[in-house]
Design a protein around this motif. Structure first.
Motif, PDB file in Angstrom:
ATOM      1  N   ASP A  75      -9.078 -11.403  -6.079  1.00  0.00           N
ATOM      2  CA  ASP A  75      -7.902 -12.106  -6.856  1.00  0.00           C
ATOM      3  C   ASP A  75      -7.814 -13.304  -6.895  1.00  0.00           C
ATOM      4  O   ASP A  75      -7.419 -14.087  -8.040  1.00  0.00           O
ATOM      5  CB  ASP A  75      -6.622 -11.369  -5.831  1.00  0.00           C
ATOM      6  N   GLU A  80      -7.895 -15.606 -15.665  1.00  0.00           N
ATOM      7  CA  GLU A  80      -6.417 -15.116 -16.108  1.00  0.00           C
ATOM      8  C   GLU A  80      -6.547 -13.636 -16.502  1.00  0.00           C
ATOM      9  O   GLU A  80      -5.695 -12.937 -16.590  1.00  0.00           O
ATOM     10  CB  GLU A  80      -6.031 -16.167 -16.948  1.00  0.00           C
ATOM     11  N   GLU A  81      -7.784 -13.298 -17.503  1.00  0.00           N
ATOM     12  CA  GLU A  81      -7.869 -12.140 -18.102  1.00  0.00           C
ATOM     13  C   GLU A  81      -8.034 -10.649 -17.418  1.00  0.00           C
ATOM     14  O   GLU A  81      -7.984  -9.785 -17.791  1.00  0.00           O
ATOM     15  CB  GLU A  81      -8.774 -12.208 -19.228  1.00  0.00           C
ATOM     16  N   PHE A  82      -8.179 -11.039 -15.916  1.00  0.00           N
ATOM     17  CA  PHE A  82      -8.619  -9.791 -15.138  1.00  0.00           C
ATOM     18  C   PHE A  82      -7.393  -9.812 -13.972  1.00  0.00           C
ATOM     19  O   PHE A  82      -6.953 -10.971 -13.541  1.00  0.00           O
ATOM     20  CB  PHE A  82      -9.876 -10.080 -14.249  1.00  0.00           C
ATOM     21  N   ARG A  83      -7.282  -8.911 -13.471  1.00  0.00           N
ATOM     22  CA  ARG A  83      -6.280  -8.529 -12.335  1.00  0.00           C
ATOM     23  C   ARG A  83      -7.083  -7.615 -11.296  1.00  0.00           C
ATOM     24  O   ARG A  83      -7.848  -6.898 -11.607  1.00  0.00           O
ATOM     25  CB  ARG A  83      -4.912  -8.034 -12.715  1.00  0.00           C
ATOM     26  N   THR A  85      -6.221  -4.705  -8.143  1.00  0.00           N
ATOM     27  CA  THR A  85      -5.161  -3.837  -7.450  1.00  0.00           C
ATOM     28  C   THR A  85      -6.154  -2.934  -6.449  1.00  0.00           C
ATOM     29  O   THR A  85      -7.201  -2.782  -6.500  1.00  0.00           O
ATOM     30  CB  THR A  85      -4.156  -3.184  -8.444  1.00  0.00           C
ATOM     31  N   TYR A 105      -9.098  -4.789 -13.476  1.00  0.00           N
ATOM     32  CA  TYR A 105      -8.776  -4.088 -14.644  1.00  0.00           C
ATOM     33  C   TYR A 105      -8.257  -5.468 -15.718  1.00  0.00           C
ATOM     34  O   TYR A 105      -8.071  -6.618 -15.297  1.00  0.00           O
ATOM     35  CB  TYR A 105      -7.667  -3.274 -14.694  1.00  0.00           C
ATOM     36  N   ASN A 106      -8.106  -5.192 -16.943  1.00  0.00           N
ATOM     37  CA  ASN A 106      -7.544  -6.059 -17.920  1.00  0.00           C
ATOM     38  C   ASN A 106      -6.237  -6.511 -17.839  1.00  0.00           C
ATOM     39  O   ASN A 106      -5.251  -5.641 -17.581  1.00  0.00           O
ATOM     40  CB  ASN A 106      -7.695  -5.530 -19.310  1.00  0.00           C
ATOM     41  N   THR A 107      -5.916  -7.990 -17.641  1.00  0.00           N
ATOM     42  CA  THR A 107      -4.686  -8.182 -17.554  1.00  0.00           C
ATOM     43  C   THR A 107      -3.773  -7.676 -18.603  1.00  0.00           C
ATOM     44  O   THR A 107      -2.381  -7.601 -18.537  1.00  0.00           O
ATOM     45  CB  THR A 107      -4.456  -9.924 -17.607  1.00  0.00           C
ATOM     46  N   ALA A 110      -1.506  -4.624 -18.041  1.00  0.00           N
ATOM     47  CA  ALA A 110      -0.501  -4.755 -16.772  1.00  0.00           C
ATOM     48  C   ALA A 110       0.882  -4.392 -17.377  1.00  0.00           C
ATOM     49  O   ALA A 110       1.153  -5.101 -18.549  1.00  0.00           O
ATOM     50  CB  ALA A 110      -0.585  -6.017 -16.054  1.00  0.00           C
ATOM     51  N   GLU A 121      -9.826   0.066 -19.760  1.00  0.00           N
ATOM     52  CA  GLU A 121      -9.257  -1.104 -19.202  1.00  0.00           C
ATOM     53  C   GLU A 121      -9.707  -1.536 -17.800  1.00  0.00           C
ATOM     54  O   GLU A 121      -9.378  -2.568 -17.199  1.00  0.00           O
ATOM     55  CB  GLU A 121      -7.713  -0.583 -18.944  1.00  0.00           C
TER      56      GLU A 121
END
Length: 204
Positions: A75, A80-83, A85, A105-107, A110, A121
């Protein structure tokens, strides 16, 4: 007319026996937290593998610590384009909806009301091996993730209380994973984004 929720309740009356043809991915969105006989939180953490519900049992501290540590490390380095979880399902097919321990996954995907991601995704899935999930994590889930086209797969093992990470990348021609390294101290990666993993930080 019987609603889908009523159908799910009827099927649960025969728990733990699956319905004819097995459970389906959409059934996970209709399961209550508690079991049909009052079992508290029995469906709180569940995934679907080959049409069978897999109830995720309480884990050892090693398992939970590595998940938390890996999520934090990914994290803090993700652009910015990735998140990132944890233990969130990926709806792969009618009878496959696994819940990787950690995923990137792709932001753009979300949204507060999401209950699953599509494989397209997701860029990375990671599984932390526990005694009860060893075969699924090493044999079953890699097959499912690779067939779905998820590019990167990591598996983390416990070696005398210390994490060992094996990294894999998808071969697009065979839809299988090729091992790209086994690490016990640290490693760097450029995919799915530039990152540096120091194992001492995983169990803090």
């Amino acid at each position: 007319m019987t609603t889908t929720m009523e159908h799910t309740r009827d099927v649960l009356k025969n728990w733990p026996f699956p319905p004819p043809g097995g459970w389906e991915a959409d059934d996970l969105d209709r399961l209550p937290s508690d079991g049909p006989n009052g079992e508290l939180d029995i469906f709180k953490r569940v995934e679907l593998i080959d049409g069978a519900l897999i109830l995720m049992s309480p884990q050892r501290l090693f398992h939970e610590s590595v998940i938390t540590g890996l999520r934090h490390l990914l994290d803090t380095q993700a652009p910015e384009e990735f998140r990132v979880t944890t233990q969130f399902t990926v709806k792969i097919s009618k009878n496959q909806r696994p819940a990787p321990d950690v995923l990137v996954y792709n932001t753009a995907a979300a949204a507060p009301d999401r209950t699953f991601f599509q494989p397209s995704e997701v860029h990375l899935v990671a599984e932390v091996v526990s005694p009860e999930s060893d075969y699924r994590d090493r044999k079953v889930k890699p097959r499912i993730y690779a067939a779905a086209g998820i590019e990167h797969f990591w598996i983390i093992s416990d070696e005398s209380g210390k994490p060992v990470i094996a990294t894999y990348e998808l071969d697009p021609d065979t839809h299988t994973y090729d091992c790209t390294g086994i690490y016990r101290d640290s490693f760097t990666r450029s995919e799915p984004f530039d990152l540096e993993i120091h194992f001492a930080e995983l169990l803090r």
